[in-house]
Design a protein around this motif. Structure first.
Motif, mmCIF file in Angstrom:
data_model
loop_
_atom_site.group_PDB
_atom_site.id
_atom_site.type_symbol
_atom_site.label_atom_id
_atom_site.label_comp_id
_atom_site.label_asym_id
_atom_site.label_seq_id
_atom_site.Cartn_x
_atom_site.Cartn_y
_atom_site.Cartn_z
ATOM 1 N N GLY A 129 -2.309 -0.318 3.568
ATOM 2 C CA GLY A 129 -2.881 -1.566 4.033
ATOM 3 C C GLY A 129 -1.990 -2.730 3.638
ATOM 4 O O GLY A 129 -0.865 -2.550 3.173
ATOM 5 N N TYR A 133 -4.063 -8.957 4.846
ATOM 6 C CA TYR A 133 -4.984 -8.713 5.944
ATOM 7 C C TYR A 133 -6.421 -8.835 5.439
ATOM 8 O O TYR A 133 -6.717 -8.584 4.268
ATOM 9 C CB TYR A 133 -4.784 -7.317 6.528
ATOM 10 N N ALA A 134 -7.323 -9.196 6.341
ATOM 11 C CA ALA A 134 -8.727 -9.359 5.954
ATOM 12 C C ALA A 134 -9.418 -8.022 5.703
ATOM 13 O O ALA A 134 -10.357 -7.948 4.911
ATOM 14 C CB ALA A 134 -9.468 -10.135 7.039
ATOM 15 N N ASP A 135 -8.964 -6.969 6.382
ATOM 16 C CA ASP A 135 -9.669 -5.685 6.289
ATOM 17 C C ASP A 135 -9.413 -5.012 4.945
ATOM 18 O O ASP A 135 -8.485 -5.355 4.207
ATOM 19 C CB ASP A 135 -9.214 -4.748 7.414
ATOM 20 N N CYS A 136 -10.260 -4.035 4.657
ATOM 21 C CA CYS A 136 -10.080 -3.182 3.481
ATOM 22 C C CYS A 136 -9.977 -1.722 3.918
ATOM 23 O O CYS A 136 -10.495 -0.812 3.251
ATOM 24 C CB CYS A 136 -11.230 -3.370 2.498
ATOM 25 N N ASP A 137 -9.318 -1.489 5.047
ATOM 26 C CA ASP A 137 -9.168 -0.134 5.578
ATOM 27 C C ASP A 137 -8.410 0.755 4.598
ATOM 28 O O ASP A 137 -7.515 0.298 3.877
ATOM 29 C CB ASP A 137 -8.395 -0.156 6.902
ATOM 30 N N ASN A 159 -6.991 0.928 -0.931
ATOM 31 C CA ASN A 159 -6.434 -0.212 -0.212
ATOM 32 C C ASN A 159 -5.513 -1.021 -1.126
ATOM 33 O O ASN A 159 -5.713 -1.077 -2.341
ATOM 34 C CB ASN A 159 -7.559 -1.099 0.316
ATOM 35 N N LEU A 213 -6.766 5.989 11.300
ATOM 36 C CA LEU A 213 -7.326 4.675 11.605
ATOM 37 C C LEU A 213 -6.949 4.185 12.989
ATOM 38 O O LEU A 213 -7.445 3.154 13.443
ATOM 39 C CB LEU A 213 -6.837 3.650 10.573
ATOM 40 N N ASN A 350 -2.301 2.203 11.681
ATOM 41 C CA ASN A 350 -3.450 1.443 11.197
ATOM 42 C C ASN A 350 -4.313 1.025 12.380
ATOM 43 O O ASN A 350 -4.005 1.338 13.535
ATOM 44 C CB ASN A 350 -3.011 0.228 10.377
ATOM 45 N N SER A 351 -5.390 0.313 12.097
ATOM 46 C CA SER A 351 -6.362 -0.027 13.140
ATOM 47 C C SER A 351 -5.866 -1.105 14.095
ATOM 48 O O SER A 351 -6.546 -1.430 15.065
ATOM 49 C CB SER A 351 -7.677 -0.486 12.494
ATOM 50 N N TYR A 352 -4.688 -1.660 13.830
ATOM 51 C CA TYR A 352 -4.138 -2.698 14.701
ATOM 52 C C TYR A 352 -3.277 -2.130 15.822
ATOM 53 O O TYR A 352 -2.784 -2.880 16.669
ATOM 54 C CB TYR A 352 -3.333 -3.708 13.874
#
Length: 409
Positions: A129, A133-137, A159, A213, A350-352
């Motif tokens: 991660g 970034y705002a996420d905690c993936d 993370n 992710l 990642n999720s992006y």
């Protein structure tokens, strides 16, 4: 191929498809049907992969429960020990791993894992991660069999923001509890053939699996769409060389699909003159590259061709971390094409990694250039690339495939 069809391929496959999962098989069936709809002869070839179901994964640091994901295939155990952050990998720093749960930066590669074992670490923590970034993936990672070689210690992934807090709080003690069921599963390659005038063939590859992710539009449904676009072109223009399109499974787990193919198709490799691999094309931003795992003449050829076509490209000689590598290791010259975006405009694993970073118009431009190159290779009187791997590249293959350890800088 039209932009509408490109968008349909991306939207139809916009789901996580980890190697060996039911979702990966769903995507394989989709690509199989897409090949057959084009008029290609296609089939699925299965191969075995190590799998695991995590039943319990917990991390405590100084008595506080820390969000984590357990490493797949890292066994089942419970261990409590002093916490140690391995900042450097010099001999002294490594000697301090003994009897400790060790947090490392980055991925758990083969050599760092061997160092942990040799220096007596009893568990490990990795993180991923981005602290900004705002996420905690948290990514789902695995202890690959060629890394562990059967020597397993428990590990978890956390993370990056959590990792920073542990160091800020001067963490002292850690405990890992890992329970999982390990078994042998199946992954698969989708193989489609287009007959040419001769039996000798060019093999084109792209992987279709994703990480835990990611829906993997950029990495690497883009490459798979590229293969379909190339196949569509050659169905209207019969090549001299036969073409084989391989949609590789489980690439993200260590190039398992391409490794399985070269291990079971030794006779086919004798008739294979070139591998063209697509891994991440068509992104809105970034530069186009051609990594040639071959004689250096190929990179010069591609540079000239790109100048002739007015298509910007950076061609160089190296080993690319993708499905081209197992082919080159078997003596097949290979080139990997990719459009590499700056990390602040598109990222992978990642999720992006979504359709939002892709451009169907850029996809068409990238496919057009790769078609032009493939046409030169497949329709000439003779594929001009020498079927040999230079010594400097053989050494890089030894390093990449873990047969030799690179010297520390």
């Amino acid at each position: 191929m039209k932009t509408e069809q490109i968008m349909k391929y991306f939207k139809d496959t916009a789901y996580v498809r980890m190697g060996g999962s039911d979702a990966e098989r769903q995507c394989a069936d989709y690509l199989l049907n897409a090949c057959r709809d084009l008029g290609l002869s296609a089939q699925i070839e299965e191969f075995e992969v190590e799998m695991a179901n995590i039943q319990q994964a917990e991390l405590w640091v100084d008595g506080e429960s820390i969000p984590c994901k357990g490493y797949l295939c890292a066994g089942s155990s419970e261990i409590e020990a002093p916490f140690y952050y391995l900042r450097n990998t010099d001999a002294y720093s490594l000697s301090l791993c003994k009897g400790k749960i060790v947090m490392i930066d980055g991925y758990l590669g083969y050599w760092i894992y061997r160092d942990l074992l040799e220096n007596g670490a009893v568990g490990f923590i990795t993180y991923d991660g981005n602290a900004n970034y705002a996420d905690c993936d948290i990514d789902q990672r695995e202890l690959r069999s060629y890394v562990s070689k059967g020597d397993k210690i428990p590990g978890v992934n956390i993370n990056a923001k959590t990792a920073i807090k542990l160091i800020e709080q001067d963490a002292q003690n850690a405990k890992i509890l890992l329970r999982q069921e390990e078994y042998t599963g199946k992954s698969q390659n989708v193989i489609a053939d287009l007959a040419g005038e001769i039996e000798d063939r060019i093999v084109l590859t792209a992987h279709y699996d994703s990480t835990s992710l990611s829906t993997g539009a950029y990495d690497n449904m883009s490459g798979c769409v590229g293969l379909l676009g190339i196949a569509e072109y050659f169905l209207t223009c019969k090549p001299r060389y036969s073409l084989r399109f391989i949609f590789c499974g489980s690439e993200e787990r260590g190039l398992l699909g391409s490794k399985a193919y070269v291990a079971t198709h030794e006779e086919d490799l004798k008739k294979t003159v070139l591998n063209i691999n697509l891994d991440m094309i068509g992104c809105t931003m970034g530069k186009f590259i051609a990594c040639c795992t071959s004689e250096d003449k190929l990179m010069h050829y591609i540079s000239y061709l790109s100048a002739e076509a007015g298509f910007g490209i950076s061609a160089y000689q190296d080993v690319y971390s993708s499905d081209s590598t197992p082919f080159a290791d078997k003596g097949i010259p290979a080139v990997s094409f990719a459009r590499i975006a700056p990390q602040n405009t598109a990222t992978i694993h990642n999720s992006y990694d979504t359709l939002a970073v892709m451009s169907p118009e850029q996809m068409l431009r990238d496919i057009d250039f790769i078609v032009s190159f493939t046409d030169r290779m497949a329709c000439g009187a003779r594929c001009p690339v020498g079927k040999e791997i230079p010594d400097n590249i053989k050494e890089k293959l030894d390093h990449y495939l873990l047969r030799k350890r690179p010297s520390k800088k």
